[in-house]
Design a protein around this motif. Sequence first.
Motif, short mmCIF file in Angstrom:
data_model
loop_
_atom_site.label_atom_id
_atom_site.label_comp_id
_atom_site.label_asym_id
_atom_site.label_seq_id
_atom_site.Cartn_x
_atom_site.Cartn_y
_atom_site.Cartn_z
N GLU A 279 0.83 -1.21 0.00
CA GLU A 279 0.00 0.00 0.00
C GLU A 279 0.86 1.25 0.00
O GLU A 279 0.55 2.22 -0.70
N TRP A 280 1.95 1.24 0.78
CA TRP A 280 2.85 2.39 0.79
C TRP A 280 3.48 2.60 -0.59
O TRP A 280 3.53 3.72 -1.08
N ILE A 281 3.94 1.52 -1.19
CA ILE A 281 4.56 1.61 -2.52
C ILE A 281 3.53 2.13 -3.53
O ILE A 281 3.82 3.01 -4.34
N ALA A 282 2.32 1.60 -3.47
CA ALA A 282 1.26 2.01 -4.39
C ALA A 282 0.89 3.49 -4.23
O ALA A 282 0.49 4.14 -5.19
N GLY B 63 2.96 5.78 -3.66
CA GLY B 63 4.05 6.62 -4.14
C GLY B 63 5.31 6.61 -3.29
O GLY B 63 6.30 7.24 -3.65
N ALA B 64 5.29 5.92 -2.16
CA ALA B 64 6.48 5.86 -1.31
C ALA B 64 7.56 5.01 -1.98
O ALA B 64 7.25 4.02 -2.65
N THR B 65 8.79 5.38 -1.79
CA THR B 65 9.90 4.57 -2.26
C THR B 65 10.38 3.69 -1.11
O THR B 65 10.01 3.92 0.05
N ILE B 66 11.19 2.72 -1.43
CA ILE B 66 11.76 1.87 -0.38
C ILE B 66 12.52 2.74 0.60
O ILE B 66 12.41 2.57 1.83
#
Length: 79
Positions: A31-34, A36-39
């Motif tokens: 959900e974080w990646i989706a 827009g968050a990067t690793i």
Amino acid sequence: MKYPLIVSDVDILGGKPCIKGTRISVQLILEWIASGATIQDIVSKYPHLSVESIQQAILYASDAMKNEIIIEVQHSNAA
């Protein structure tokens, strides 16, 4: 074990796959990646997570979906 940093324990989040030693689920990482968050964003906000653990979470989810088949079912309006 293919993903040693991903564990599932019925006593933690009802058995959802999580990053080992945390209550952070694979689903939450996705959900974080989706959103827009990067690793690196995730590691900066949660320094107890490693880049490797986040990468394993993503790979775990990818493997889980490899044989997933979506079948669209249309319902009839006939009564």
